[in-house]
Design an enzyme around this catalytic site. Structure first.
Site, PDB file in Angstrom:
ATOM      1  N   CYS A   7       0.861  -1.184   0.000  1.00 21.95           N
ATOM      2  CA  CYS A   7       0.000   0.000   0.000  1.00 21.95           C
ATOM      3  C   CYS A   7       0.895   1.231   0.000  1.00 21.95           C
ATOM      4  O   CYS A   7       2.117   1.112  -0.122  1.00 21.95           O
ATOM      5  CB  CYS A   7      -0.987  -0.009   1.172  1.00 21.95           C
ATOM      6  SG  CYS A   7      -0.263   0.256   2.802  1.00 21.95           S
ATOM      7  N   ASN A  10       2.463   1.509   4.119  1.00 30.49           N
ATOM      8  CA  ASN A  10       2.797   0.269   4.834  1.00 30.49           C
ATOM      9  C   ASN A  10       2.628   0.430   6.345  1.00 30.49           C
ATOM     10  O   ASN A  10       3.377  -0.116   7.135  1.00 30.49           O
ATOM     11  CB  ASN A  10       4.217  -0.189   4.485  1.00 30.49           C
ATOM     12  CG  ASN A  10       4.548  -1.604   4.960  1.00 30.49           C
ATOM     13  OD1 ASN A  10       5.667  -1.859   5.399  1.00 30.49           O
ATOM     14  ND2 ASN A  10       3.622  -2.511   4.879  1.00 30.49           N
ATOM     15  N   CYS A  12      -1.016   0.783   7.440  1.00 34.30           N
ATOM     16  CA  CYS A  12      -2.426   0.433   7.666  1.00 34.30           C
ATOM     17  C   CYS A  12      -2.820  -0.816   6.866  1.00 34.30           C
ATOM     18  O   CYS A  12      -2.822  -1.923   7.397  1.00 34.30           O
ATOM     19  CB  CYS A  12      -3.359   1.590   7.299  1.00 34.30           C
ATOM     20  SG  CYS A  12      -3.189   3.066   8.318  1.00 34.30           S
ATOM     21  N   ARG A  13      -3.145  -0.621   5.598  1.00 33.86           N
ATOM     22  CA  ARG A  13      -3.744  -1.701   4.814  1.00 33.86           C
ATOM     23  C   ARG A  13      -2.819  -2.875   4.547  1.00 33.86           C
ATOM     24  O   ARG A  13      -3.202  -4.033   4.757  1.00 33.86           O
ATOM     25  CB  ARG A  13      -4.289  -1.164   3.487  1.00 33.86           C
ATOM     26  CG  ARG A  13      -5.437  -0.188   3.664  1.00 33.86           C
ATOM     27  CD  ARG A  13      -5.877   0.422   2.362  1.00 33.86           C
ATOM     28  NE  ARG A  13      -4.810   1.269   1.822  1.00 33.86           N
ATOM     29  CZ  ARG A  13      -4.814   1.794   0.605  1.00 33.86           C
ATOM     30  NH1 ARG A  13      -5.815   1.544  -0.210  1.00 33.86           N
ATOM     31  NH2 ARG A  13      -3.831   2.563   0.202  1.00 33.86           N
ATOM     32  N   SER A  14      -1.611  -2.620   4.048  1.00 35.47           N
ATOM     33  CA  SER A  14      -0.752  -3.768   3.706  1.00 35.47           C
ATOM     34  C   SER A  14      -0.283  -4.538   4.934  1.00 35.47           C
ATOM     35  O   SER A  14      -0.250  -5.778   4.887  1.00 35.47           O
ATOM     36  CB  SER A  14       0.407  -3.355   2.796  1.00 35.47           C
ATOM     37  OG  SER A  14       1.257  -2.417   3.400  1.00 35.47           O
ATOM     38  N   ASP A 122      -9.337   2.849   2.269  1.00 36.74           N
ATOM     39  CA  ASP A 122      -8.145   3.372   2.930  1.00 36.74           C
ATOM     40  C   ASP A 122      -8.534   4.078   4.228  1.00 36.74           C
ATOM     41  O   ASP A 122      -9.077   5.181   4.207  1.00 36.74           O
ATOM     42  CB  ASP A 122      -7.394   4.344   2.012  1.00 36.74           C
ATOM     43  CG  ASP A 122      -6.036   4.727   2.559  1.00 36.74           C
ATOM     44  OD1 ASP A 122      -5.797   4.540   3.778  1.00 36.74           O
ATOM     45  OD2 ASP A 122      -5.207   5.216   1.785  1.00 36.74           O
TER      46      ASP A 122
END
Length: 149
Positions: A7, A10, A12-14, A122
């Site tokens: 993401c 790196n 939050c999402r990934s 996101d």
């Protein structure tokens, strides 16, 4: 199977995808068959830990992410990993710039492994970490299913 989730930052999402996927793989007794990591397309958060609300959301679902810090993708990642999974279209563009055409066949969106292809929400902008959790969980379940057919 070596998987890299990507993401923008790196934080939050990934990393959520990294640790959710590690948990799903462990539940199936397949940990020895997978290497799972995550990275960023940008340097903005390099060296920073998982964002506290993302860390809390993982913990609420019984998943720890201790010790994870952000790092930026490298050209070598494109060669090393079997799958390069982005969270949104912007991530795919950044990945393709770094990895080049040689790795283009490995680059995918996480939500393409679900019945609702598109971008992972996101939470940096929405502050809705539960929706992101649901998106990432659904994507990781679909990915694991596709890989273990």
């Amino acid at each position: 199977m070596k998987i890299l989730f990507v993401c923008l930052g790196n934080i939050c999402r990934s990393p959520m995808a990294e640790f959710i996927m590690k948990d799903l793989v462990a539940q199936q007794g397949l940990s020895d068959q997978f290497e799972i990591a995550s990275a960023a397309t940008s340097r903005e958060e390099e060296g920073n830990p998982v964002y506290p609300p993302a860390r809390r959301t993982l913990a609420e679902h019984g998943i720890r992410c201790d010790g994870k810090t952000s790092r930026q993708i490298t050209a070598q990642d494109g060669e090393y990993y079997d799958l390069l999974i982005g969270m949104d279209e912007s991530n795919l563009r950044g990945m393709k710039r770094v990895f080049g055409e040689k790795a283009a066949h490995k680059v995918r969106l996480l939500m393409d492994y679900t019945d609702r292809p598109g971008n992972v929400a996101d939470p940096w902008y929405t502050d809705d970490f539960e929706t992101t959790w649901q998106d990432v969980l659904e994507g990781c379940r679909g990915l694991l299913c596709a890989l273990t057919k």
